[in-house]
Structures are given as C-alpha cells and as structure tokens.
Design a protein around this motif. Structure first.
Motif, PDB file in Angstrom:
ATOM      1  N   GLU A 149       0.463  -1.266   0.021  1.00 46.17           N
ATOM      2  CA  GLU A 149       0.420   0.030  -0.200  1.00 46.17           C
ATOM      3  C   GLU A 149       0.764   1.178  -0.396  1.00 46.17           C
ATOM      4  OE1 GLU A 149      -3.523   2.168   3.002  1.00 46.17           O
ATOM      5  OE2 GLU A 149      -3.424   0.333   2.813  1.00 46.17           O
ATOM      6  N   VAL A 150       1.093   1.963  -0.974  1.00 44.41           N
ATOM      7  CA  VAL A 150       1.882   2.988  -1.333  1.00 44.41           C
ATOM      8  C   VAL A 150       0.913   4.287  -1.165  1.00 44.41           C
ATOM      9  CG1 VAL A 150       3.587   4.412  -2.815  1.00 44.41           C
ATOM     10  CG2 VAL A 150       4.113   1.209  -2.419  1.00 44.41           C
ATOM     11  N   PRO A 151       0.842   5.240  -0.015  1.00 42.33           N
ATOM     12  CA  PRO A 151      -0.155   6.276  -0.608  1.00 42.33           C
ATOM     13  C   PRO A 151       0.106   7.395  -1.582  1.00 42.33           C
ATOM     14  CG  PRO A 151       0.926   6.403   1.495  1.00 42.33           C
ATOM     15  CD  PRO A 151       1.882   5.147   0.694  1.00 42.33           C
ATOM     16  N   PHE A 182       2.842   6.819 -11.275  1.00 40.24           N
ATOM     17  CA  PHE A 182       3.747   8.916 -10.772  1.00 40.24           C
ATOM     18  C   PHE A 182       2.955   9.344  -9.491  1.00 40.24           C
ATOM     19  CE2 PHE A 182       2.993   8.972 -15.003  1.00 40.24           C
ATOM     20  CZ  PHE A 182       1.555   9.483 -14.704  1.00 40.24           C
ATOM     21  N   THR A 183       1.276   8.480  -9.700  1.00 39.34           N
ATOM     22  CA  THR A 183       0.789   9.496  -8.195  1.00 39.34           C
ATOM     23  C   THR A 183       0.702   8.792  -7.121  1.00 39.34           C
ATOM     24  OG1 THR A 183      -1.371   7.805  -9.344  1.00 39.34           O
ATOM     25  CG2 THR A 183      -1.212   9.298 -10.012  1.00 39.34           C
ATOM     26  N   ARG A 184       1.376   7.999  -6.904  1.00 39.46           N
ATOM     27  CA  ARG A 184       2.038   7.376  -5.751  1.00 39.46           C
ATOM     28  C   ARG A 184       2.853   8.035  -5.256  1.00 39.46           C
ATOM     29  NH1 ARG A 184      -2.176   3.079  -4.010  1.00 39.46           N
ATOM     30  NH2 ARG A 184      -2.657   2.498  -6.223  1.00 39.46           N
ATOM     31  N   VAL A 185       3.682   8.162  -4.093  1.00 40.09           N
ATOM     32  CA  VAL A 185       4.485   8.522  -3.386  1.00 40.09           C
ATOM     33  C   VAL A 185       5.796   8.085  -3.712  1.00 40.09           C
ATOM     34  CG1 VAL A 185       2.983   9.782  -1.157  1.00 40.09           C
ATOM     35  CG2 VAL A 185       4.344   8.068  -0.817  1.00 40.09           C
ATOM     36  N   ALA A 186       5.637   6.818  -3.826  1.00 32.73           N
ATOM     37  CA  ALA A 186       7.331   6.270  -3.555  1.00 32.73           C
ATOM     38  C   ALA A 186       6.809   5.225  -4.688  1.00 32.73           C
ATOM     39  CB  ALA A 186       7.436   5.264  -2.589  1.00 32.73           C
ATOM     40  N   ASP A 187       8.259   4.655  -5.383  1.00 31.79           N
ATOM     41  CA  ASP A 187       8.283   4.349  -6.774  1.00 31.79           C
ATOM     42  C   ASP A 187       8.973   2.533  -6.170  1.00 31.79           C
ATOM     43  OD1 ASP A 187       8.891   2.615  -8.743  1.00 31.79           O
ATOM     44  OD2 ASP A 187       9.408   4.298  -9.939  1.00 31.79           O
ATOM     45  N   VAL A 188       8.042   2.356  -6.459  1.00 30.69           N
ATOM     46  CA  VAL A 188       8.815   0.385  -5.668  1.00 30.69           C
ATOM     47  C   VAL A 188       9.489  -0.039  -6.815  1.00 30.69           C
ATOM     48  CG1 VAL A 188       6.054  -0.466  -5.002  1.00 30.69           C
ATOM     49  CG2 VAL A 188       6.645  -0.859  -7.287  1.00 30.69           C
ATOM     50  N   MET A 189       9.752   0.787  -7.765  1.00 32.88           N
ATOM     51  CA  MET A 189      11.270   0.126  -8.703  1.00 32.88           C
ATOM     52  C   MET A 189      12.118   1.108  -8.247  1.00 32.88           C
ATOM     53  SD  MET A 189       9.196  -1.128 -12.240  1.00 32.88           S
ATOM     54  CE  MET A 189       8.872  -0.079 -12.630  1.00 32.88           C
ATOM     55  N   ASN A 190      12.188   1.971  -8.478  1.00 35.08           N
ATOM     56  CA  ASN A 190      13.090   3.274  -7.968  1.00 35.08           C
ATOM     57  C   ASN A 190      13.305   3.658  -8.936  1.00 35.08           C
ATOM     58  OD1 ASN A 190      15.109   4.354  -6.196  1.00 35.08           O
ATOM     59  ND2 ASN A 190      16.573   3.621  -6.451  1.00 35.08           N
ATOM     60  N   GLY A 191      13.033   4.025  -9.802  1.00 30.75           N
ATOM     61  CA  GLY A 191      12.977   5.082 -11.764  1.00 30.75           C
ATOM     62  C   GLY A 191      12.983   4.052 -11.941  1.00 30.75           C
ATOM     63  N   ALA A 192      13.577   2.633 -12.232  1.00 32.02           N
ATOM     64  CA  ALA A 192      13.729   1.982 -13.452  1.00 32.02           C
ATOM     65  C   ALA A 192      12.789   1.804 -14.743  1.00 32.02           C
ATOM     66  CB  ALA A 192      14.252   0.423 -13.050  1.00 32.02           C
ATOM     67  N   MET A 236      -4.945  -1.096 -18.525  1.00 34.22           N
ATOM     68  CA  MET A 236      -4.291  -1.838 -18.000  1.00 34.22           C
ATOM     69  C   MET A 236      -4.618  -2.047 -16.311  1.00 34.22           C
ATOM     70  SD  MET A 236      -1.892  -3.696 -20.575  1.00 34.22           S
ATOM     71  CE  MET A 236      -1.381  -4.778 -19.723  1.00 34.22           C
ATOM     72  N   GLY A 237      -3.781  -0.553 -16.060  1.00 36.06           N
ATOM     73  CA  GLY A 237      -3.235  -0.964 -14.436  1.00 36.06           C
ATOM     74  C   GLY A 237      -4.334   0.491 -13.597  1.00 36.06           C
ATOM     75  N   GLY A 238      -3.911   2.067 -14.364  1.00 32.16           N
ATOM     76  CA  GLY A 238      -4.533   2.549 -14.352  1.00 32.16           C
ATOM     77  C   GLY A 238      -3.473   2.984 -13.399  1.00 32.16           C
ATOM     78  N   LEU A 239      -4.478   3.431 -11.775  1.00 28.75           N
ATOM     79  CA  LEU A 239      -3.778   4.090 -10.589  1.00 28.75           C
ATOM     80  C   LEU A 239      -2.581   3.109 -10.082  1.00 28.75           C
ATOM     81  CD1 LEU A 239      -6.303   6.287  -8.644  1.00 28.75           C
ATOM     82  CD2 LEU A 239      -4.289   6.951 -10.196  1.00 28.75           C
ATOM     83  N   CYS A 240      -1.831   2.767 -11.014  1.00 30.58           N
ATOM     84  CA  CYS A 240      -0.990   1.233 -10.483  1.00 30.58           C
ATOM     85  C   CYS A 240       0.394   1.028 -10.111  1.00 30.58           C
ATOM     86  CB  CYS A 240      -0.453   0.034 -11.844  1.00 30.58           C
ATOM     87  SG  CYS A 240      -0.116   0.871 -13.165  1.00 30.58           S
ATOM     88  N   LEU A 241       0.820   0.351  -9.228  1.00 28.77           N
ATOM     89  CA  LEU A 241       2.553   0.753  -9.475  1.00 28.77           C
ATOM     90  C   LEU A 241       3.290   0.432 -10.874  1.00 28.77           C
ATOM     91  CD1 LEU A 241       2.536  -1.177  -6.147  1.00 28.77           C
ATOM     92  CD2 LEU A 241       1.643   1.025  -6.638  1.00 28.77           C
ATOM     93  N   GLY A 242       4.967   0.721 -10.117  1.00 25.65           N
ATOM     94  CA  GLY A 242       4.903   0.367 -11.384  1.00 25.65           C
ATOM     95  C   GLY A 242       5.597  -0.809 -12.102  1.00 25.65           C
TER      96      GLY A 242
END
Length: 334
Positions: A12-14, A293-303, A262-268
């Motif tokens: 859960e990335v806010p 990029f609508t989340r406060v953190a990137d689970v792939m650290n910019g990859a 495919m994902g919308g407000l998804c993670l990377g």
C-alpha cells in the motif's frame, strides 16, 4: 529450470497528498515475485489481496516456468512468467506480443475530481514535469471553470482529457458543456460523458460537438458494437494484455485511435508490463492511463522512466526492470 518459490506481497503505497485528500487509499495491490533455481526472478502486479492468489502460487511451485502457458494463469502470474521467459531467452517482453512500433509511450498526468483551483495547480505541476495531456475526473458543475483555470495555469498547449465517468448523464447536458468548453481549444476528448446503455446518445453527441468522443471498453465485442454504432472517435482499452491486443486490432480496423489502461492507478510493475504491450499496438497513439507517479514512492526506484510525457520502453531481457526491495518492504502490509 524450476520455480522454487513465489512471493506475494500486499503493498500500500499512499497517493500523493493532493489525491490522498480525497482518496486516502485507492485499492489493494499484490506484487508477485517468482524465484527459479536458475537464478532468474520474474515480477508481476495486479489488484487484489495475496490470499486470492495463494492457491495458484502453490500449484505453480516446482513447475518449469518455460513449459507453462503464461496466458492461462491469472494475474499477476502472467506478467511474472513472461518476465522469466524473456530473461531466459534474452528477449524483451514486447517480443511476445508482436512487432515493436514505438520506443516512447505517451502518458497523461492525472487528477481525481477536485476543486478547480486545486486541479489548475496540478496542471501547472504536470506541465512543469513535461506532460502535455492531463486526464481529469470531471463533474458537470465545475468542469468549465476547471478547464479555464487549467488553461491559465498550464498554457494553451496543455490538453485535457475530460472523464466524468458518465456523470454528465444525458446528451443535452454533455452537448451544453461541450459548447462551453470548445472555445478553450484544450479539451482533447470526452470519455464516457453520458450513460453507456444507449450508444445512440454517443452518436448524437458526436454530431453536436467537435470534441472527440470516447468510450472506456474492455471486451473486443464492445469495441465492435461501438464501431457499428458509429459512436466513438477514440477508445480507452482496459483488461488483460491479450484482451487489449484483440480490442485494439478491432479499433484499428475501424481507423479508431486508442489509449490503454491495464492498471490505471497502479504501481510501476503493471505500468512497465503495459508499456511493453503498448509498444506493439499501432493505433495506441493517445496518452495512456498508467499512473504509478500518482504514488508517493516508486517500487522500482525509477527503473521505469517517464520523460516529457512519455514512458521510455525499458531495454534488456524480460520486463527490463526490477523491484526495489527496500521500498516494497517499507510499504508492505501483508
């Protein structure tokens, strides 16, 4: 090669603060990581909680990942198995979907329904980041003021995709709003402006405005029906990768451009998978709705790089990206 373990993480990335004021939590997301005895790891992502996928994960354990049909598996295993296969064969994931037609995939900035002043401030942020289109959840009572303020904040070249989720309800309302919005010259499309149970309303609206009209659809049959009804200028395509490919091919046959969600407000991870798929869809020329990029953190650290309003197709075998384990653990909830 054998699958030795499958990790399922609920993460859960806010949302970024301006969205979190309205939507503190968007939806549950599960990340998947497949380990193999050959040292390869594949990753995937989908909506839902890990418990939904635990039984399938157990059934896949010990199998040869290259002998499995990835598309016969539920998400998030499809993406993870393709990631493993791509790495094993030394090819990027897009190679499993056809010929590559682009290296840069256009993407929209995004706002939920907010006050006009807030949305205008976000438009200025989006333009400053290099985006040229802004997908906007719209409401009939303030959309005209919102677009006016967005144009003042971000300039006349910053376009707006108006998505009221059918909240304009009837063609009379949508046509009136379109007439008020047309003079700004910045509205790129109306997506799902009116109730979707009557395609004649969409055909009628196309006759009343120069603003392109779009439907958000999934099944290929829905796209075919929309083409027969002559009720769309564009189409937003959602669902699994193979469904998106089939639906896009039907739209292409009707000379209708599309964009993909495919994902919308998804993670990377899911965004990266979608980028690989979109790289092979000729008519996916409109800014997509993959929005990590609508989340406060990137689970792939910019990859997965976003530059000047485009995702850059990752290079290298498989997805071409890896999980940032520290970030995943920081936001892991299950």
């Amino acid at each position: 090669m054998r699958i030795t373990d499958i990790d399922l993480f609920e993460v859960e990335v806010p949302p970024i603060p301006v969205i979190a004021r309205y939507h503190p939590k968007i939806y549950s997301i599960t990340l998947c990581r497949i380990h193999t005895d050959g040292g390869l790891e594949g990753i995937g992502e989908c909506q839902g909680e890990p418990a939904q996928f635990a039984e399938r994960a157990a059934a896949l354990n010990g199998k040869d990942p290259l002998s499995l049909d990835p598309f016969a598996q539920p998400d998030p295993f499809t993406c993870a198995l393709l990631d493993v296969a791509g790495q094993a064969y030394g090819v990027p994931v897009w190679r499993f979907f056809g010929e590559k037609v682009r290296d840069r995939i256009p993407v929209s900035y995004w706002s939920c329904a907010m006050q006009p002043e807030e949305t205008a401030a976000e438009a200025e942020v989006g333009a400053g980041l290099g985006f040229t289109n802004h997908k906007l959840k719209a409401r009939p009572w303030n959309i005209v003021e919102t677009v006016r303020l967005m144009r003042e904040a971000a300039g006349p070249d910053y376009t707006v995709g108006v998505d009221p989720n059918t909240a304009f309800r009837h063609p009379t309302v949508a046509a009136r709003l379109a007439e008020e919005l047309e003079p700004f010259g910045t509205v790129a499309n109306f997506e799902d402006p009116v109730l979707k149970n009557n395609l004649d309303w969409y055909r009628l609206l196309r006759q009343k405005t120069h603003i392109p009209v779009a439907l958000h659809l999934g099944a290929p049959g829905g796209v075919l029906n929309a083409l027969k009804a002559e009720c769309i200028d564009y189409v937003n395509l959602g669902g699994p990768a193979q469904q998106v490919k089939k639906a896009a091919a039907i739209a292409e046959a009707g000379d209708v451009p599309c964009w993909v969600q495919m994902g919308g407000l998804c993670l990377g991870v899911l965004a990266a998978y979608s980028v690989h798929v979109q790289a092979t869809i000729p008519n996916a020329t409109l800014p997509c709705d993959e929005l990590p990029f609508t989340r406060v953190a990137d689970v792939m650290n910019g990859a997965l790089v976003v530059k000047d309003g485009h995702f850059i197709l990752p290079e290298g075998p498989g997805l071409g990206v890896k999980l940032d384990v520290a970030t995943v653990e920081k936001y892991r909830t299950g």
